[in-house]
Design a protein around this motif. Structure first.
Motif, PDB file in Angstrom:
ATOM      1  N   HIS A   1      -9.746  -6.842   3.837  1.00 47.97           N
ATOM      2  CA  HIS A   1     -10.662  -6.790   2.702  1.00 47.97           C
ATOM      3  C   HIS A   1     -10.327  -5.597   1.812  1.00 47.97           C
ATOM      4  CE1 HIS A   1     -13.027  -9.968   4.539  1.00 47.97           C
ATOM      5  NE2 HIS A   1     -12.971  -9.304   5.675  1.00 47.97           N
ATOM      6  N   TRP A   2     -10.237  -4.414   2.421  1.00 49.10           N
ATOM      7  CA  TRP A   2      -9.893  -3.209   1.675  1.00 49.10           C
ATOM      8  C   TRP A   2      -9.012  -2.322   2.559  1.00 49.10           C
ATOM      9  CZ3 TRP A   2     -13.472  -0.987  -2.506  1.00 49.10           C
ATOM     10  CH2 TRP A   2     -12.824   0.030  -3.189  1.00 49.10           C
ATOM     11  N   PRO A   3      -7.698  -2.560   2.554  1.00 51.08           N
ATOM     12  CA  PRO A   3      -6.799  -1.702   3.352  1.00 51.08           C
ATOM     13  C   PRO A   3      -6.760  -0.293   2.757  1.00 51.08           C
ATOM     14  CG  PRO A   3      -5.728  -3.760   2.686  1.00 51.08           C
ATOM     15  CD  PRO A   3      -6.962  -3.625   1.864  1.00 51.08           C
ATOM     16  N   VAL A   4      -7.289   0.673   3.476  1.00 46.55           N
ATOM     17  CA  VAL A   4      -7.363   2.037   2.950  1.00 46.55           C
ATOM     18  C   VAL A   4      -6.247   2.933   3.478  1.00 46.55           C
ATOM     19  CG1 VAL A   4      -9.848   1.961   2.592  1.00 46.55           C
ATOM     20  CG2 VAL A   4      -8.955   2.737   4.804  1.00 46.55           C
ATOM     21  N   TYR A   5      -5.539   2.462   4.511  1.00 44.74           N
ATOM     22  CA  TYR A   5      -4.488   3.313   5.079  1.00 44.74           C
ATOM     23  C   TYR A   5      -3.426   2.436   5.714  1.00 44.74           C
ATOM     24  CZ  TYR A   5      -2.188   6.745   8.128  1.00 44.74           C
ATOM     25  OH  TYR A   5      -1.271   7.548   8.756  1.00 44.74           O
ATOM     26  N   THR A   6      -2.179   2.697   5.364  1.00 50.98           N
ATOM     27  CA  THR A   6      -1.048   2.074   6.050  1.00 50.98           C
ATOM     28  C   THR A   6      -0.011   3.154   6.305  1.00 50.98           C
ATOM     29  OG1 THR A   6       0.052   1.494   3.965  1.00 50.98           O
ATOM     30  CG2 THR A   6      -1.388  -0.170   4.938  1.00 50.98           C
ATOM     31  N   ASN A   7       0.652   3.065   7.431  1.00 52.49           N
ATOM     32  CA  ASN A   7       1.643   4.081   7.765  1.00 52.49           C
ATOM     33  C   ASN A   7       2.693   3.480   8.683  1.00 52.49           C
ATOM     34  OD1 ASN A   7       2.539   6.383   9.897  1.00 52.49           O
ATOM     35  ND2 ASN A   7       2.225   7.278   7.881  1.00 52.49           N
ATOM     36  N   ILE A   8       3.947   3.893   8.437  1.00 52.84           N
ATOM     37  CA  ILE A   8       5.032   3.497   9.334  1.00 52.84           C
ATOM     38  C   ILE A   8       5.814   4.734   9.727  1.00 52.84           C
ATOM     39  CG2 ILE A   8       6.419   2.893   7.301  1.00 52.84           C
ATOM     40  CD1 ILE A   8       8.044   1.039   9.091  1.00 52.84           C
ATOM     41  N   ASN A   9       6.055   4.884  11.017  1.00 50.83           N
ATOM     42  CA  ASN A   9       6.892   5.965  11.534  1.00 50.83           C
ATOM     43  C   ASN A   9       8.226   5.356  11.921  1.00 50.83           C
ATOM     44  OD1 ASN A   9       8.193   7.865  13.331  1.00 50.83           O
ATOM     45  ND2 ASN A   9       6.233   8.925  13.495  1.00 50.83           N
ATOM     46  N   GLN A  10       9.267   5.618  11.105  1.00 51.98           N
ATOM     47  CA  GLN A  10      10.555   4.975  11.346  1.00 51.98           C
ATOM     48  C   GLN A  10      11.236   5.505  12.605  1.00 51.98           C
ATOM     49  OE1 GLN A  10      11.542   4.708   6.607  1.00 51.98           O
ATOM     50  NE2 GLN A  10      13.235   4.517   7.999  1.00 51.98           N
TER      51      GLN A  10
ATOM     52  N   GLU B   1       6.509   2.814  14.793  1.00 50.44           N
ATOM     53  CA  GLU B   1       5.085   2.514  14.894  1.00 50.44           C
ATOM     54  C   GLU B   1       4.541   2.159  13.516  1.00 50.44           C
ATOM     55  OE1 GLU B   1       3.322   5.487  18.232  1.00 50.44           O
ATOM     56  OE2 GLU B   1       4.184   6.454  16.477  1.00 50.44           O
ATOM     57  N   VAL B   2       3.600   1.207  13.480  1.00 52.64           N
ATOM     58  CA  VAL B   2       2.946   0.804  12.239  1.00 52.64           C
ATOM     59  C   VAL B   2       1.438   0.846  12.460  1.00 52.64           C
ATOM     60  CG1 VAL B   2       2.644  -1.032  10.533  1.00 52.64           C
ATOM     61  CG2 VAL B   2       4.877  -0.689  11.609  1.00 52.64           C
ATOM     62  N   VAL B   3       0.720   1.423  11.501  1.00 54.82           N
ATOM     63  CA  VAL B   3      -0.738   1.485  11.563  1.00 54.82           C
ATOM     64  C   VAL B   3      -1.303   0.935  10.262  1.00 54.82           C
ATOM     65  CG1 VAL B   3      -2.761   2.978  11.728  1.00 54.82           C
ATOM     66  CG2 VAL B   3      -0.752   3.471  13.115  1.00 54.82           C
ATOM     67  N   VAL B   4      -2.309   0.048  10.365  1.00 55.66           N
ATOM     68  CA  VAL B   4      -3.016  -0.498   9.207  1.00 55.66           C
ATOM     69  C   VAL B   4      -4.512  -0.348   9.454  1.00 55.66           C
ATOM     70  CG1 VAL B   4      -3.480  -2.552   7.816  1.00 55.66           C
ATOM     71  CG2 VAL B   4      -1.188  -2.171   8.715  1.00 55.66           C
ATOM     72  N   VAL B   5      -5.224   0.216   8.476  1.00 56.70           N
ATOM     73  CA  VAL B   5      -6.675   0.405   8.592  1.00 56.70           C
ATOM     74  C   VAL B   5      -7.358  -0.326   7.451  1.00 56.70           C
ATOM     75  CG1 VAL B   5      -8.578   2.062   8.559  1.00 56.70           C
ATOM     76  CG2 VAL B   5      -6.449   2.636   9.736  1.00 56.70           C
TER      77      VAL B   5
ATOM     78  N   ARG C   1       0.834  -1.192   0.000  1.00 58.00           N
ATOM     79  CA  ARG C   1       0.000   0.000   0.000  1.00 58.00           C
ATOM     80  C   ARG C   1       0.873   1.248   0.000  1.00 58.00           C
ATOM     81  NH1 ARG C   1      -3.431  -2.436  -1.741  1.00 58.00           N
ATOM     82  NH2 ARG C   1      -5.620  -2.597  -1.217  1.00 58.00           N
ATOM     83  N   GLY C   2       0.337   2.351  -0.528  1.00 56.88           N
ATOM     84  CA  GLY C   2       1.047   3.622  -0.555  1.00 56.88           C
ATOM     85  C   GLY C   2       0.170   4.721   0.000  1.00 56.88           C
ATOM     86  N   PRO C   3       0.713   5.931   0.175  1.00 53.19           N
ATOM     87  CA  PRO C   3       2.106   6.289  -0.054  1.00 53.19           C
ATOM     88  C   PRO C   3       3.027   5.582   0.943  1.00 53.19           C
ATOM     89  CG  PRO C   3       0.723   8.264   0.199  1.00 53.19           C
ATOM     90  CD  PRO C   3      -0.074   7.085   0.647  1.00 53.19           C
ATOM     91  N   CYS C   4       4.278   5.385   0.551  1.00 53.28           N
ATOM     92  CA  CYS C   4       5.231   4.652   1.373  1.00 53.28           C
ATOM     93  C   CYS C   4       6.460   5.517   1.620  1.00 53.28           C
ATOM     94  CB  CYS C   4       5.662   3.360   0.691  1.00 53.28           C
ATOM     95  SG  CYS C   4       4.309   2.405  -0.022  1.00 53.28           S
ATOM     96  N   GLN C   5       6.923   5.528   2.849  1.00 51.98           N
ATOM     97  CA  GLN C   5       8.114   6.293   3.192  1.00 51.98           C
ATOM     98  C   GLN C   5       9.188   5.347   3.724  1.00 51.98           C
ATOM     99  OE1 GLN C   5       7.585  10.260   4.839  1.00 51.98           O
ATOM    100  NE2 GLN C   5       5.390   9.880   5.009  1.00 51.98           N
ATOM    101  N   GLY C   6      10.168   5.060   2.871  1.00 52.55           N
ATOM    102  CA  GLY C   6      11.269   4.200   3.291  1.00 52.55           C
ATOM    103  C   GLY C   6      10.972   2.728   3.114  1.00 52.55           C
ATOM    104  N   TYR C   7       9.939   2.258   3.763  1.00 53.42           N
ATOM    105  CA  TYR C   7       9.586   0.847   3.742  1.00 53.42           C
ATOM    106  C   TYR C   7       8.210   0.652   3.109  1.00 53.42           C
ATOM    107  CZ  TYR C   7      13.394  -0.874   6.680  1.00 53.42           C
ATOM    108  OH  TYR C   7      14.618  -1.235   7.152  1.00 53.42           O
ATOM    109  N   LEU C   8       8.088  -0.434   2.336  1.00 54.76           N
ATOM    110  CA  LEU C   8       6.777  -0.865   1.863  1.00 54.76           C
ATOM    111  C   LEU C   8       6.160  -1.753   2.931  1.00 54.76           C
ATOM    112  CD1 LEU C   8       7.651  -1.944  -1.797  1.00 54.76           C
ATOM    113  CD2 LEU C   8       6.936   0.309  -0.996  1.00 54.76           C
ATOM    114  N   ILE C   9       4.870  -1.600   3.152  1.00 54.09           N
ATOM    115  CA  ILE C   9       4.163  -2.494   4.052  1.00 54.09           C
ATOM    116  C   ILE C   9       3.532  -3.587   3.194  1.00 54.09           C
ATOM    117  CG2 ILE C   9       2.299  -2.704   5.737  1.00 54.09           C
ATOM    118  CD1 ILE C   9       2.818   0.112   6.609  1.00 54.09           C
ATOM    119  N   LEU C  10       4.105  -4.802   3.265  1.00 52.39           N
ATOM    120  CA  LEU C  10       3.629  -5.928   2.465  1.00 52.39           C
ATOM    121  C   LEU C  10       2.514  -6.641   3.209  1.00 52.39           C
ATOM    122  CD1 LEU C  10       6.970  -7.462   1.114  1.00 52.39           C
ATOM    123  CD2 LEU C  10       5.578  -5.609   0.165  1.00 52.39           C
TER     124      LEU C  10
END
Length: 368
Positions: free
Chosen positions: A124-133, A137-141, A84-93
């Motif tokens: 089912h439908w990941p609408v938000y992913t975020n990682i704070n390096q 912290e990692v957040v998946v919605v 998922r994007g946008p991605c900063q540094g790391y992709l969340i697979l």
């Protein structure tokens, strides 16, 4: 070594940084800690389902900073995996596995990968992913956007905790900052959560005059964006019947957490100073324009699935312009050489020369 460090701090495009360090053994042995902030790339994606981003054997990217198109070599074991994007540094697979879902953090440049505990819910439908390096912290919605009123699921993970914190609610346009989570929708209140305690702290009324739509064809897309230490609400009004981006309108508000009488509220602003905002279909982020020669702040770069073009909006002048981009479908990716460790600061590493191939292409003519 001091001179090498001074030069590398000005190499704000990762291919230049990589080339510089491969000139000779002495330059290569210099500590890479001077790697400066990188300008976002556009990462091409093509999925069988709408907004499904899948890694390919040679993942194409486009650098706005240099105008170059290149490829990142992806190992066979990661090809076909969803991200998922946008991605900063790391992709969340993401790996969908029924009632639970596998998840890992993957840096396609350094090949560094960190496996996280399975999500406590199916995707089912990941609408938000975020990682704070910085805070690790990692957040998946996960939220079905076509079923209004149906509860979505949020997973929050910290490096110092082996388990996910699970929160349910109706999550739409989201933003995450150091344990605080913000969710809103056009014309609706903004909900502020403390993810550690899973408690909702505030409900902030929408800005005055903001509505979900204007007439039958004008819709409002709302983004919550972390900008330095502030939270911005970016509202974009677009008449899809006309399809003319030049006639659309952006409104920007800043969250005043104290507000009047101690109640948080949105305050309209006319400038974001040296910041640049980058938006895709659902989410956005911002960076400072200061390190990047030739780029000015106080602007918005935005992508949309239906537009199939990249646009730039100058906030001061109100002028829109189309920005050359070789991809119809893409998302933002901020390249990084940092490796996330379970403890201690992030470590900067080199990019193996065979991992990334940069192809010199004709700029404007080829892109158009």
């Amino acid at each position: 070594m001091d001179l090498i460090s001074l030069i590398t701090k000005k190499l704000c495009d990762l291919p230049d940084f990589t080339r510089f360090r491969t000139v000779c053994k002495t330059w290569s042995s210099a500590p890479p800690s001077g790697c400066p902030p990188q300008f976002p790339w556009l990462l091409e994606w093509q999925g069988e389902e709408p907004f499904t981003l899948v890694l390919k054997r040679e993942q194409k990217f486009y650098s706005l900073f240099s105008g170059e198109t290149g490829k990142i070599s992806i190992d066979e074991c990661h090809c076909g995996k969803e991200f998922r994007g946008p991605c900063q540094g790391y992709l969340i697979l993401l790996q969908r596995q029924g009632e639970s879902s596998g998840i890992s953090l993957f840096n396609p440049l350094t090949k560094d990968e960190i496996s996280l505990p399975p999500l406590p819910f199916g995707l089912h439908w990941p609408v938000y992913t975020n990682i704070n390096q910085t805070s690790k912290e990692v957040v998946v919605v996960d939220q079905d956007l076509f079923k209004p009123g149906e509860k979505g699921k949020l997973g929050y993970h910290r490096a110092d905790n082996n388990e996910w914190i699970h929160v349910e609610g109706e999550f739409r346009n989201c933003c995450h900052s150091y344990g605080m989570f913000f969710s809103t929708k056009a014309g609706r209140e903004t909900e502020i959560y403390n993810l550690t305690t899973k408690k909702m702290l505030h409900k902030v009324p929408p800005p005055e005059g903001e509505i979900e739509s204007q007439g039958s064809s004008v819709s409002a897309s709302v983004y919550l964006v972390g900008s330095s230490e502030e939270i911005l609400r970016v509202s974009w009004y677009m008449d899809w019947n006309k399809g003319r981006v030049e006639e659309s309108v952006f409104h920007i508000h800043r969250l005043d957490i104290h507000g009047a009488k101690g109640h948080p509220c949105w305050v309209k602003i006319s400038s974001i100073d040296d910041r640049m905002i980058f938006l895709d279909e659902f989410n956005g982020f911002s960076i400072s324009a200061k390190p990047f020669t030739g780029f000015q702040g106080n602007c918005i770069y935005f992508l949309h699935h239906w537009l199939q073009k990249l646009h730039r909006y100058d906030i001061k002048s109100g002028i829109f312009e189309t920005v050359p981009c070789p991809f119809e479908e893409c998302t933002w990716f901020v390249p990084s050489l940092e490796q996330i460790s379970s403890s201690g600061p992030a470590v900067v590493t080199d990019v193996p020369e065979k991992v990334m191939k940069v192809e010199e292409l004709a700029k404007d003519a080829e892109v158009e």
